[in-house]
Design a protein around this motif. Sequence first.
Motif, PDB file in Angstrom:
ATOM      1  N   ASN A 196      14.798-103.088 -78.248  1.00 17.88           N
ATOM      2  CA  ASN A 196      13.492-102.559 -77.854  1.00 17.88           C
ATOM      3  C   ASN A 196      12.416-102.759 -78.924  1.00 17.88           C
ATOM      4  O   ASN A 196      11.297-102.288 -78.769  1.00 17.88           O
ATOM      5  N   GLY A 197      12.769-103.455 -80.010  1.00 21.79           N
ATOM      6  CA  GLY A 197      11.759-103.819 -80.990  1.00 21.79           C
ATOM      7  C   GLY A 197      11.512-102.782 -82.076  1.00 21.79           C
ATOM      8  O   GLY A 197      10.768-103.048 -83.020  1.00 21.79           O
ATOM      9  N   THR A 198      12.137-101.609 -81.963  1.00 20.36           N
ATOM     10  CA  THR A 198      11.884-100.559 -82.950  1.00 20.36           C
ATOM     11  C   THR A 198      12.298-101.005 -84.355  1.00 20.36           C
ATOM     12  O   THR A 198      11.593-100.779 -85.334  1.00 20.36           O
ATOM     13  N   LEU A 199      13.439-101.665 -84.407  1.00 20.91           N
ATOM     14  CA  LEU A 199      13.950-102.082 -85.715  1.00 20.91           C
ATOM     15  C   LEU A 199      12.994-103.080 -86.381  1.00 20.91           C
ATOM     16  O   LEU A 199      12.727-102.986 -87.592  1.00 20.91           O
ATOM     17  N   ASP A 200      12.456-103.996 -85.597  1.00 18.34           N
ATOM     18  CA  ASP A 200      11.491-104.956 -86.152  1.00 18.34           C
ATOM     19  C   ASP A 200      10.236-104.240 -86.642  1.00 18.34           C
ATOM     20  O   ASP A 200       9.684-104.577 -87.694  1.00 18.34           O
ATOM     21  N   GLU A 201       9.809-103.269 -85.857  1.00 20.22           N
ATOM     22  CA  GLU A 201       8.618-102.510 -86.238  1.00 20.22           C
ATOM     23  C   GLU A 201       8.844-101.778 -87.575  1.00 20.22           C
ATOM     24  O   GLU A 201       7.970-101.743 -88.442  1.00 20.22           O
ATOM     25  N   VAL A 202      10.035-101.223 -87.703  1.00 19.58           N
ATOM     26  CA  VAL A 202      10.384-100.506 -88.936  1.00 19.58           C
ATOM     27  C   VAL A 202      10.382-101.473 -90.124  1.00 19.58           C
ATOM     28  O   VAL A 202       9.789-101.193 -91.180  1.00 19.58           O
ATOM     29  N   LYS A 203      11.025-102.610 -89.940  1.00 21.44           N
ATOM     30  CA  LYS A 203      11.124-103.562 -91.054  1.00 21.44           C
ATOM     31  C   LYS A 203       9.749-104.095 -91.439  1.00 21.44           C
ATOM     32  O   LYS A 203       9.443-104.261 -92.619  1.00 21.44           O
ATOM     33  N   SER A 204       8.932-104.300 -90.437  1.00 24.60           N
ATOM     34  CA  SER A 204       7.574-104.767 -90.707  1.00 24.60           C
ATOM     35  C   SER A 204       6.810-103.743 -91.544  1.00 24.60           C
ATOM     36  O   SER A 204       6.118-104.090 -92.506  1.00 24.60           O
TER      37      SER A 204
END
Lengths: 385, 385
Positions: free
Chosen positions: B44-52
């Motif tokens: 759902n993209g949450t992990l990418d958002e966090v890493k960003s």
Amino acid sequence: MQNFEFYNPTKIVFGTETISRLAELVPSDARVLILYGGSSAQKNGTLDEVKSALGARTVREFGGIEPNPTYETLMRAVEQIRSEKLDFLLAVGGGSVIDGTKFVATAVNFNGDPWEILLTHGQNVEGALPFGSVLTLPATGSEMNCGAVITRSETQTKLAFLSPHVFPRFSVLDPSKTYTLPRRQIANGVVDAFVHTVEQYLTYPVGGMVQDRFAEGLLQTLIEIGPKALETPEDADVRANLMWVATMALNGLIGAGVPQDWATHMIGHELTAAHGIDHARTLAIVLPSLLNVQREQKRDKLLQYAARVWQIDSGTEDQRIDEAIRRTAQFFESLGVKTRLADYELGTEAIDNIVAQLEVHGMTKLGEHKDITPAVSRTILEGAR
Amino acid sequence: MQNFEFYNPTKIVFGTETISRLAELVPSDARVLILYGGSSAQKNGTLDEVKSALGARTVREFGGIEPNPTYETLMRAVEQIRSEKLDFLLAVGGGSVIDGTKFVATAVNFNGDPWEILLTHGQNVEGALPFGSVLTLPATGSEMNCGAVITRSETQTKLAFLSPHVFPRFSVLDPSKTYTLPRRQIANGVVDAFVHTVEQYLTYPVGGMVQDRFAEGLLQTLIEIGPKALETPEDADVRANLMWVATMALNGLIGAGVPQDWATHMIGHELTAAHGIDHARTLAIVLPSLLNVQREQKRDKLLQYAARVWQIDSGTEDQRIDEAIRRTAQFFESLGVKTRLADYELGTEAIDNIVAQLEVHGMTKLGEHKDITPAVSRTILEGAR
């Protein structure tokens, strides 16, 4: 619901016989300044109890902090801390003493004229001496928040500041310490906590269901215990609930994620500064008239307040709103808190002056919609004559 | 009211589009381990958002933390932290991931076998790595408390620990991250928050008026939003309220100064450990029967619950209590959460085993009166067949 941040690191130690806990709450090597108000803390033994709990620590005292604590008085505490190299503050009293202690804690090492802390409402505060509190008067919530209101007596200016640096490290809340308080102070405390809650609740709906339910619960509790707190001063449960309501009413929780008003407070501050009326009594004067004048902007929440807090479920919308406002004022009056300017012998001249002072202090766009201009404040005050 | 301490220093950052705030919430020189559960955080993209948001910081990942997080899995995260010299943990997920992160944070520098942390229920914890959380599933309240429940899979043992060292430094609560959750998890979250509240509310009266009103407000809100959370998953206000209710249900506030039960949880834990039933579903099985069996001990509060939460005001006392219990079970069922052991294909043999496991784990005196012996637990389970 609106986006929000909530942060409140104050440790609460609540209950009877808890003052002895200061022995572990205050660092063992602290050089402590105890700040307090009048002679009641000495007379009722609280001060002795505090000093006993502090044991062998270096302890100094600073008494005489007024209701509506003044910059002038507090700067003398700042001087004492500097000259005696004290490093931990302990407020013993009610909101005025705790507010005063917050200012002192920030002023000691402030770079510049400490009055700027008030002028910038705390935005330039970069640190504070650590401090705790022993609460003896339930009302303001200062024991568990990071705000304070300070008065400069030479200019009759009453200003607030906020800073995350002035959360108390701990607050000891012993309800039995309130048994000997004068009726007037208890009545004021009930009204103060009530209006704190209303300022964060009676605005416009944003879907903050938890915040609304919590606020309504605090108001219902105050309505239930207010009269009992006056009738049976040594009812432990009543005093415990009064103390906890007052703390919860202004620790940031019920106001997180919802609009806030605070116009009643801003107008009330001017009444205190100009005429020395007790803070809570100024709120009791302003609030009912303000709710009446702002009824369109607050319509939805006024109807919710009427239904859920006062169980008013018949009549037209305006009749229900009228009745809710009437009962609010009646509740204050039932506690012996007068709600009309005339009760304090104030008339047209006073209103002119208060409106002028609001302008001087930049209080020209008050309320959750910033639509309470000086002209609206005048209408509110006229309605409270 | 009973004496109490309340302390909760977790900073809450609440609302949509708040994950980017990690840029300032995590120390700029942190070496971060992100802990998460299944693949949904990736999908759902949450992990990418966090890493960003974490930008140039050193970031490692540890995925695969199970619902009912296991000691065995978590000890692998501990090894990774030690070998890669990481110093800040970031839990991205629901209660299982946050609970697991709490255990990992204490285990990394624990002197001895980390399982002892569970065996002593946290009493021997002397520190923990700092950590924060990004909550994606409202249910357990772990994002704003200092407790965790960990399962040792080899022995099917599920134990809890508490320590003031494991309050998250911050928790980011973005309700929009819950839109894509499966219905089953939302329903479980509603039930979990409901039962957390009941465990601290439905005991015996001690005059905790604020705590009662707050608990009732949380229950009323859950009853109102539970069905909507399933029907209209992208209703921002409903999901925001669900998230905030679940946090407030178990952050220490409503349980401060009042008795607590927790027998439903202790019996439920055995059902999860032995049969893998979702935590919330075990609570839905046990609670209605427990309230029925314990009706004498809980009579006063059951009547208050019937009146204030369900607006039941007619009938004899026992009729009102029956009706309140019936509606409680019906509420769970309306969310698709089954409330009978038979619904999970469990019968007499399972009850024998659960009662035996309660004895093995020392759960022989449960409830606010410590009167729920294994025999009473058996009666409760028999009533839930």
